[in-house]
Scaffold this motif. Structure first.
Motif, PDB file in Angstrom:
ATOM      1  N   GLY A 205       0.806  -1.210   0.000  1.00 24.72           N
ATOM      2  CA  GLY A 205       0.000   0.000   0.000  1.00 24.72           C
ATOM      3  C   GLY A 205       0.838   1.258   0.000  1.00 24.72           C
ATOM      4  O   GLY A 205       2.027   1.257   0.291  1.00 24.72           O
ATOM      5  N   GLY A 206       0.209   2.352  -0.346  1.00 22.86           N
ATOM      6  CA  GLY A 206       0.841   3.661  -0.241  1.00 22.86           C
ATOM      7  C   GLY A 206       1.580   4.087  -1.492  1.00 22.86           C
ATOM      8  O   GLY A 206       2.390   3.345  -2.021  1.00 22.86           O
ATOM      9  N   MET A 207       1.271   5.281  -1.972  1.00 23.84           N
ATOM     10  CA  MET A 207       1.963   5.846  -3.131  1.00 23.84           C
ATOM     11  C   MET A 207       3.116   6.756  -2.717  1.00 23.84           C
ATOM     12  O   MET A 207       3.897   7.183  -3.549  1.00 23.84           O
ATOM     13  CB  MET A 207       0.978   6.622  -4.012  1.00 23.84           C
ATOM     14  CG  MET A 207      -0.061   5.732  -4.675  1.00 23.84           C
ATOM     15  SD  MET A 207       0.680   4.502  -5.769  1.00 23.84           S
ATOM     16  CE  MET A 207      -0.793   3.705  -6.389  1.00 23.84           C
ATOM     17  N   LYS A 208       3.200   7.054  -1.415  1.00 24.37           N
ATOM     18  CA  LYS A 208       4.318   7.831  -0.871  1.00 24.37           C
ATOM     19  C   LYS A 208       4.497   9.181  -1.547  1.00 24.37           C
ATOM     20  O   LYS A 208       5.596   9.726  -1.594  1.00 24.37           O
ATOM     21  CB  LYS A 208       5.631   7.039  -0.987  1.00 24.37           C
ATOM     22  CG  LYS A 208       5.529   5.571  -0.630  1.00 24.37           C
ATOM     23  CD  LYS A 208       5.033   5.365   0.753  1.00 24.37           C
ATOM     24  CE  LYS A 208       6.012   5.910   1.759  1.00 24.37           C
ATOM     25  NZ  LYS A 208       5.443   5.836   3.130  1.00 24.37           N
ATOM     26  N   GLY A 209       3.418   9.731  -2.113  1.00 30.48           N
ATOM     27  CA  GLY A 209       3.506  11.005  -2.798  1.00 30.48           C
ATOM     28  C   GLY A 209       4.137  10.906  -4.168  1.00 30.48           C
ATOM     29  O   GLY A 209       4.314  11.936  -4.838  1.00 30.48           O
ATOM     30  N   ALA A 320       0.020  10.892   5.613  1.00 30.50           N
ATOM     31  CA  ALA A 320       0.318   9.892   4.591  1.00 30.50           C
ATOM     32  C   ALA A 320       1.265   8.878   5.195  1.00 30.50           C
ATOM     33  O   ALA A 320       2.326   9.215   5.693  1.00 30.50           O
ATOM     34  CB  ALA A 320       0.958  10.557   3.371  1.00 30.50           C
ATOM     35  N   ARG A 321       0.870   7.625   5.155  1.00 26.46           N
ATOM     36  CA  ARG A 321       1.636   6.579   5.810  1.00 26.46           C
ATOM     37  C   ARG A 321       1.879   5.427   4.849  1.00 26.46           C
ATOM     38  O   ARG A 321       1.352   5.373   3.766  1.00 26.46           O
ATOM     39  CB  ARG A 321       0.870   6.070   7.043  1.00 26.46           C
ATOM     40  CG  ARG A 321       0.720   7.102   8.159  1.00 26.46           C
ATOM     41  CD  ARG A 321       2.017   7.228   8.934  1.00 26.46           C
ATOM     42  NE  ARG A 321       2.385   5.924   9.472  1.00 26.46           N
ATOM     43  CZ  ARG A 321       1.891   5.417  10.597  1.00 26.46           C
ATOM     44  NH1 ARG A 321       1.014   6.078  11.314  1.00 26.46           N
ATOM     45  NH2 ARG A 321       2.279   4.233  11.027  1.00 26.46           N
ATOM     46  N   GLY A 322       2.644   4.450   5.311  1.00 24.27           N
ATOM     47  CA  GLY A 322       2.993   3.307   4.473  1.00 24.27           C
ATOM     48  C   GLY A 322       1.918   2.270   4.380  1.00 24.27           C
ATOM     49  O   GLY A 322       1.937   1.459   3.475  1.00 24.27           O
TER      50      GLY A 322
END
Length: 328
Positions: A205-209, A320-322
């Motif tokens: 998950g997560g696009m990390k910006g 925003a998280r991992g």
């Protein structure tokens, strides 16, 4: 907590076993973890009167960003920091007993996938590697070493080399797990088509910006099409937990016996939502013996009758998280 008590969390056979251990751990942490003790007292909760899992106070996960949450104010030999954007404060999990984390994630992996020695394990976790102090990297690195396959390892942005490795593993029909952050898996999938139908692709998950957020079904369909697999697996974990949930298909997560998800009401965070209704995800992780086992996350989810759960997004204005940021 005694060593015998700690061993008992990995021998849970029923809901009654889980509830008994959870209540014992709650009373221990309400006494020995100062931040949690203050939180419990602030709510007017009397630990000795709590007899149901639903009545245990769940510590908002944001406390890990602002406070030291460890039993008896001890000095922890291992500290994990959450992933996040450059503007966010990274959450800290002070791990007093690293062996408990190793035992938890190893037993969880075996519970869902079998012995790591069966697999070649490939990590595509560039942002986690770059930021450092990642519990996910620690876990994957340990599983790689446990599996001891000569082609296992981490990749940053060496997509050509990773493609060659996957082609070689596919031709030899070696069982393989590729675990990666969502944006990096998309980068790989858009660079190459890989015909390896037996490959287990696991997104964290997560696009990390790095990319715009995607609906989970859209992400999984794209990865399936480009990587030539039937299903995308998912891992649900976070810095503040020592256990993980896994989904093998359709975004339905299941927990190991010593971990449980409860969904809280959207409007009343101290109340539990009915089965099937969307709410905030609370997690009980009995492996979190010496920090806090009762955490109110910023994730939105839905619990099903069979104990599986979905992750449906995050509350507005949460960091925003991992862990999974996608809406399904």
């Amino acid at each position: 907590m005694t060593e015998n008590w700690i061993k008992s969390i990995y021998k849970i056979h029923s809901d009654d076993d889980f509830i008994t251990l959870a209540l014992e751990l709650f009373r221990y942490q309400a006494e020995h973890v100062s931040v949690y003790r203050s939180f419990v007292n602030y709510l007017g909760c009397k630990p000795e009167k709590v007899s149901h899992l639903e009545d245990i106070p769940y510590l908002p996960i944001g406390f890990f960003s602002r406070h030291s949450i460890v039993a008896d104010n001890s000095k922890a030999p291992l500290v994990f920091l959450s992933s996040g954007t450059t503007s966010s404060v990274r959450s800290r999990h002070e791990v007093l007993r690293p062996d408990l984390y190793i035992k938890s994630f190893t037993n969880t992996f075996i519970h869902f996938y079998g012995n790591p020695e069966q697999y070649c394990i490939l990590g595509l976790l560039p942002s986690y590697l770059e930021q450092g102090d990642s519990s996910l990297v620690y876990m994957v690195d340990h599983l790689i070493r446990e599996g001891n396959h000569p082609m296992s390892g981490f990749y940053l942005k060496q997509y050509d080399a990773l493609k060659q490795t996957l082609e070689s593993l596919g031709s030899s029909r070696q069982p393989t797990i590729l675990i990666g952050v969502s944006y990096a898996l998309l980068d790989l999938a858009e660079s190459f088509r890989i015909g390896f139908p037996e490959l287990i692709v696991m997104e964290t998950g997560g696009m990390k910006g790095r990319r715009h957020e995607m609906i989970r079904t859209e992400l999984h369909q794209s990865l399936c099409h480009r990587l030539g697999v039937q299903q995308i697996h998912s891992e649900y974990g976070m810095t503040e937990l020592l256990s993980q949930a896994y989904s093998k298909k359709d975004g339905l997560f299941r927990t190991p016996p010593w971990m449980k998800v409860i969904v809280r009401d959207m409007d009343d965070p101290l109340s539990i939502a009915p089965i099937g209704r969307t709410g905030g995800i609370n997690v009980v992780d009995l492996a979190n013996v010496f920090s806090c086992a009762f955490i109110a996350t910023q994730d939105l989810g839905k619990l099903h009758d069979d104990g599986s759960f979905e992750v449906l997004g995050r509350f507005d204005n949460s960091d925003a998280r991992g862990c999974n940021l996608m809406i399904s």
